[in-house]
Design an enzyme around this catalytic site. Sequence first.
Site, short mmCIF file in Angstrom:
data_model
loop_
_atom_site.label_atom_id
_atom_site.label_comp_id
_atom_site.label_asym_id
_atom_site.label_seq_id
_atom_site.Cartn_x
_atom_site.Cartn_y
_atom_site.Cartn_z
N ARG A 146 4.98 -12.81 9.64
CA ARG A 146 5.89 -10.76 9.54
C ARG A 146 6.99 -11.86 10.05
NH1 ARG A 146 2.34 -7.73 8.91
NH2 ARG A 146 3.19 -5.63 8.83
N LYS A 185 4.63 0.35 9.02
CA LYS A 185 4.82 2.18 7.87
C LYS A 185 3.65 2.68 9.27
CE LYS A 185 3.02 -0.47 4.84
NZ LYS A 185 2.68 -0.02 3.23
N GLU A 201 0.96 -1.41 0.18
CA GLU A 201 -0.42 -0.19 -0.21
C GLU A 201 1.26 1.08 -0.05
OE1 GLU A 201 -2.96 -0.24 2.86
OE2 GLU A 201 -3.46 2.23 2.99
P1 ATP Z 1 2.63 -2.33 7.90
O1 ATP Z 1 1.93 -2.43 8.52
O2 ATP Z 1 4.14 -1.96 8.01
O3 ATP Z 1 2.20 -0.74 7.21
P2 ATP Z 1 1.11 -4.09 5.89
O4 ATP Z 1 1.60 -5.29 6.04
O5 ATP Z 1 0.08 -3.09 5.69
O6 ATP Z 1 2.61 -3.52 6.62
P3 ATP Z 1 1.35 -3.06 2.87
O7 ATP Z 1 1.45 -2.96 2.42
O8 ATP Z 1 -0.37 -3.35 3.19
O9 ATP Z 1 1.22 -3.16 4.36
O10 ATP Z 1 2.47 -4.78 2.56
C1 ATP Z 1 2.77 -5.20 1.77
C2 ATP Z 1 3.38 -6.33 1.66
O11 ATP Z 1 3.34 -6.73 2.36
C3 ATP Z 1 1.82 -7.50 2.19
O12 ATP Z 1 1.98 -8.86 1.77
C4 ATP Z 1 2.60 -7.44 4.01
O13 ATP Z 1 1.70 -8.87 4.29
C5 ATP Z 1 3.53 -7.86 3.48
N1 ATP Z 1 4.96 -7.02 4.60
C6 ATP Z 1 4.69 -6.08 5.60
N2 ATP Z 1 5.21 -6.18 6.77
C7 ATP Z 1 5.09 -7.20 6.41
C8 ATP Z 1 6.83 -8.13 7.32
N3 ATP Z 1 6.81 -7.31 8.09
N4 ATP Z 1 7.01 -9.10 7.37
C9 ATP Z 1 6.79 -9.96 6.00
N5 ATP Z 1 6.42 -9.42 5.06
C10 ATP Z 1 5.56 -7.74 5.40
MG MG Z 2 -1.49 -2.53 5.01
#
Ligand code: ATP
Ligand code: MG
Length: 564
Positions: free
Chosen positions: A262, A272, A37
């Site tokens: 994760r 983020k 995102e």
């Molecule tokens: P954040 O909580 O940091 O905003 P998010 O999952 O909301 O993370 P996205 O941009 O939606 O962020 O994530 C894109 C991809 O990266 C998703 O498939 C998510 O599962 C993966 N991802 C995000 N954070 C991690 C992590 N700490 N370890 C492994 N994969 C991750």
């Molecule tokens: Mg997200």
Amino acid sequence: MDSSGPATSRDFVREIIDEHAESNRFEGRVRTRFPPEPNGYLHIGHAKAVCLNFGIAEDYGGRCNLRFDDTNPTKEESKYVEGIIDDVRWLGFDWGDKALFASDYFDQMYTYALQLVRAGKAYVDDLTMDEIREYRGTLTTPGKNSPHRDRSAEENLDLFDRMKAGEFDDGARVLRAKIDMANPNILMRDPVMYRILKASHHRTGDSWCIYPLYDWAHGLGDSIEGVTHSVCSLEFEVHRPLYDWFLDALDIFHPQQIEFARLNISYTVLSKRRLLELVQGKHVDDWDDPRMPTLTGLRRRGFSARSIRNFCKRIGVAKFNSIIALELLEHCVRDDLNKTSPRFMGVLRPLRVVIENYPEGKTEELEAVNNPEDPDAGTRKVPFSKVLYIERDDFMEDPPRKFYRLSPGREVRLRYAYFITCKEVVKDDSGEVIEVVCTYDPATRGGDSPDGRKVKSTLHWVSAEHAFDAEVRLYDKLFTVENPDGQKDVDFKDFLNPNSLEILPACKVEPAARALQPFDRIQFERQGYFCVDPNTTDAKTIFNRTVSLRDTWAKIQKKQQSKK
Ligand code: ATP
Ligand code: MG
């Protein structure tokens, strides 16, 4: 892509893909996607997902799409889109023709929604978000049907059309899937598919005032792109029935969602939202502050893409959550930089040394090895003269028993140069040592004594006349506790380490390092690995310390094993 480091192990995700290959579930095709995102920059947790998704595509001769999940216009910005594209490229991956966007499918998603409405599988609800929450029930009690749940398809089509046309205010109505308000999985209790939001989107502008929610949009994006394996993190496991329900209800191409744990790393936060809080609260300079676990931050700190890829290989992919020791990440970067970074001499906290018996005005060019780990890296010349700088810590006037470096009467080696012996100490009015007077032994040129005389230590040094001034920034952990975000009732920012940055403004560096460019990675002998900061100018050179030389990973590993 290089093949250094251990070969990719067979993780459970690849095992599932192997099974699908065997049963011919997707006609042998493998297509993955990485779906960030664009509401912030990528962090090292994302690197794990990037390496997994792009790595699978490489292993199986398939493709991985980069798809921006841009369904929430209030939080998303183009600058993040560009930053994420840069980061994934920098990590070393390629997604063919162009980046994709969930917003490219808004029309198709709308058409699919109409299909569900017509089939009596979706309805427009007038309840407010608060009421919807109230009606939803709890883990132990079933939900209640909305009074609007049984509207006719015609009425729903009319209302949905008017929602799209902008007739209603934000939050006045939503489109919901008609599933089951008593389903034990709360996510299945008539989830919201569309909400009204009169906000400009960074790509579609003001064309839309209804926006799809994640669960509705994500599976559709996957299906439209022909993704076979939709690999996501563990928190989406409970969403999988819904992912499957939408695709089945529409009877369209149906990818397999697979969830993995994760990445969490000790002494930092990987979210983020949290990272944005640090930026907005000015606890760090920006997203690329070298203390941040973002890819831009790590890069500026001096991490190579290869070291991050190797780290992702080392940690593997599993189905249970854990916290990986920060020391392992540091071990991976040391391992890479040890082989690849040229050595220089730089004095971080300079102390003046005068070689009494060395001729005034004379300069010698001594030969120094560029990288003992890389025979092809060759040698360079380092100038030596009468006045030098050594590290303040390498001298003690009154040394304790185990201090083997320079002190009155003691002889030490200057690396690649000569043996010197301390004769005298010069102090200022306050009694602080400001200069050390030494003699050198001309017979020890190059750092070897012809008579086999031994010294107990070897110091780095620079020639005062030839060295240039630089600023060095030393970094420590950003937080003081292993899991700053895991403490109940305490704000994670309360655990910020007040000493995470130390600036040394007056360092002295050997002249050969003058030619370095921003992002070049080097080792300062005995001080660690460093990276030239992008804000370096002709007037001021800045080095960021990536890591010190001391590898504590083995020790941590032992401690972890004894805990088990
Ligand atoms: P954040 O909580 O940091 O905003 P998010 O999952 O909301 O993370 P996205 O941009 O939606 O962020 O994530 C894109 C991809 O990266 C998703 O498939 C998510 O599962 C993966 N991802 C995000 N954070 C991690 C992590 N700490 N370890 C492994 N994969 C991750
Ligand atoms: Mg997200």
